[in-house]
Design an enzyme around this catalytic site. Structure first.
Site, PDB file in Angstrom:
ATOM      1  CB  SER A 462      -0.948   0.159   1.249  1.00 15.78           C
ATOM      2  OG  SER A 462      -1.262   1.171   1.320  1.00 15.78           O
ATOM      3  CE1 TYR A 475      -4.476  -1.919   4.827  1.00 20.15           C
ATOM      4  CE2 TYR A 475      -3.401   0.119   4.555  1.00 20.15           C
ATOM      5  CZ  TYR A 475      -4.130  -0.714   4.328  1.00 20.15           C
ATOM      6  OH  TYR A 475      -4.137  -1.085   2.825  1.00 20.15           O
TER       7      TYR A 475
END
Length: 591
Positions: A462, A475
């Site tokens: 990401s 995350y």
């Protein structure tokens, strides 16, 4: 006494060629289909020992020392090494070992160059042809002329690259010096170069004890044929079903030499392998398997599903899709980026295994993929469960074979302050986002490595991997770990021909926002945050299909790290140029 049907027994005989005595070696049952293995320079028949032993279980295997090598005669003078003499020798061996029937021809290095001449001039003698690291000299000359006629930067680069690889050919044209060098003791350095450069250790028979004499005599092959064919190439073509095996790490033969080959060989297959020039020694299992598959495919024999897929992938046909015959595994394929990626590979010809925690969504993706490409398969798996992933990998292997591409895409979102994250929160996000990637990579990379044909692994990270944020501690940590894991794996697996890519999307309109947890808030507040995030991502308007296109491109170009969206590119650049600014931005409370 060993019977002729015993595959391991090597039977030797002498065959009279054109003015020379040829040492011929046979294995396997003579009643079975015959495979003729042609060796290169400065080798002898023994370079094929490992491959021949494997093939002799199913075929009648014939090898011989070409004139000037091993136990065969060494005529003096370069004219005795022209193609006309070499073809006469081959015909004599064929008449003696497989009279009045077609054989399966396989050549390596100069043996392949000779085999191309045979396949183009006496095609009626061959049922199939496999070429390894030895192109047709006429095709090379025509390829070179084509590059000179169109001197684009790409053509010039390819031409100069092959010219540099061919340095030894120019040396062999000099009088006497190559012979002196070989007889002065080049055997030791040659053996050492094989071991250091290609991982091919010396063993009994290779390099041969006759190497100094073989090297000196075999120079005649280059002097008698190279310049004449390069100056005046002949219009060579063949209808023999031909398989060209391309070692991508070959220091002497450029992979680009196959350019335009389809126009001269209508029935053509191309296979690549991450190996060096002496691939017949370094990867005998793969070479023997591919020879067998090619023979079976050309003679109409029974093939497994994996073999059929491999042959389909290798086949060169007009309009062939880039992943035709490939097997692609995608986790988290039930929706979003995973589904879009599965469909993108299917559209390009791949057979897809779509895996997801939700079996219904996995099956739906498989149904959609099957409309675009070959049959696809939907499977349920929890990537966080090590035992389940073990079973999943075994199922894929047993039912479909070793995947060519694996996309470890499954992931979950989690937001909130660090102090609000519980140990269970951390465990859940790391189990899926990091351990899911570890499990998938560990299991499927092992399959790829054992197969020995390379492959590619894509891990979905990401932009959060290089964009610190007070709102995404768990995350961002999981995705940063995926990015670093991918970089480490790329370094380790490169030697096995397995590429590794970390895909780093930014704000992409998927359902991850609708399933994310916002820790430290009650359920009503979390639902409100999910709606706000979903609206923002929808307004951004960047769909998962665009990410899927980047995944496909990354595999084709073997890219290491791929920021996808504009904001991902900007964050990646800023994290490198000014990490201090990134740290300041991380303090912004977006809640």
């Amino acid at each position: 006494m060993t019977t002729p049907q015993t595959s391991g027994a090597v039977r030797r005989r002498r065959v009279r060629g054109d003015g020379v005595d040829l040492a011929v070696y046979e294995q396997g049952d003579p009643a079975r289909p015959t495979v003729l293995l042609m060796h290169g320079y400065p080798d002898t028949h023994a370079v094929w020992d490992e491959v021949a032993g494997r093939l002799a279980e199913r075929y009648h295997v014939v090898r011989y020392d070409v004139r000037g090598a091993g136990a065969s005669s060494r005529p003096f003078g370069k004219r005795h090494y022209t193609f006309s003499y070499l073809m006469a020798d081959m015909r004599a061996v064929l008449d003696a070992t497989a009279p009045e029937r077609k054989v399966h021809l396989v050549g390596h290095d100069w043996g392949s160059i000779q085999a191309w001449e045979a396949a183009c001039t006496m095609a009626d003698r061959f049922a199939s042809f496999t070429s390894i690291s030895g192109p047709c000299l006429d095709h090379v000359a025509q390829w070179t002329r084509g590059n000179l006629r169109r001197p684009t930067p790409r053509n010039v680069r390819h031409g100069l690259g092959q010219a540099a690889r061919s340095w030894y050919i120019y040396f062999f044209q000099t009088p006497l010096l190559p012979e002196i060098v070989w007889r002065a003791g080049m055997g030791g350095p040659f053996a050492k170069a094989l071991e250091v450069g290609e991982g091919v250790a010396s063993r009994d028979g290779h390099p041969a004890r006759t190497l100094p004499r073989d090297g000196a005599a075999g120079v005649g092959l280059y002097r008698a044929n190279m310049l004449s064919r390069m100056r005046a190439p002949l219009p060579r073509r063949t209808d023999v079903p031909t398989q060209v095996i391309i070692p991508t790490k070959d220091l002497f033969v450029s992979p680009h030499l196959v350019g335009g080959l389809g126009d001269r060989v209508p029935d053509l297959s191309l296979r690549t392998i991450p190996a060096g020039h002496w691939v017949v020694r370094s990867h005998p299992d793969v070479i023997a398997r591919w020879i067998g598959e090619h023979i079976t495919g050309t003679t109409g024999g029974a093939l497994t599903a994996a073999e059929s897929r491999a042959l389909r992938r290798a086949r060169v046909v007009p309009g062939r899709r880039p992943f035709e015959g490939s097997l692609v595994v995608v986790t988290g394929a039930g929706s979003g980026i995973g589904r879009a990626t599965a469909l993108a590979f299917a559209e390009r010809g791949a057979e897809v295994v779509a895996a997801d925690l939700d079996p219904a969504s996995a099956q739906r993706t498989a149904e959609l993929a099957g409309l675009l490409g070959p049959d696809a398969h939907g499977l349920q798996v929890d990537v966080a469960d090590a035992a389940a992933m073990e079973d999943f990998a075994k199922t894929v292997l047993n039912d479909h074979g070793v995947p060519d591409v694996v996309v470890n895409n499954a992931g979950i979102g989690m937001a909130g302050g660090f102090l609000d994250h519980t140990p269970d929160d951390w465990k859940r996000v790391l189990d899926v986002n990091l351990w899911g990637v570890v499990h998938g990579t560990r299991l499927f990379a092992a399959q790829m490595a054992e197969r020995g044909q390379g492959g590619h692994i894509v891990n979905t990270a990401s932009a959060a991997a290089f964009t610190p944020s007070r709102a995404l501690p768990a995350y961002s940590t999981s995705k940063a770990a995926v990015l670093m894991l991918s970089e480490c794996l790329r370094a380790e697996l490169a030697g096995r021909g397995i590429g590794v890519t970390a895909i780093c999307p930014g704000v992409v309109n998927t359902n991850i926002t609708r399933t994310s947890r916002f820790v430290g808030r009650d359920e009503a507040a979390q639902e409100n945050d999910r709606r706000r995030a979903s609206r923002a991502y929808a307004l951004r308007g960047y769909g998962p299909e665009k990410v899927a296109e980047q995944v496909v491109r990354a595999v084709l170009k073997d890219r290491a790290v791929v920021p996808v969206t504009p904001e991902a590119h900007a964050s990646r650049l800023l994290s490198r140029l000014s990490p201090g600014v990134m740290r300041l931005l991380a303090r912004v409370d977006v809640g």
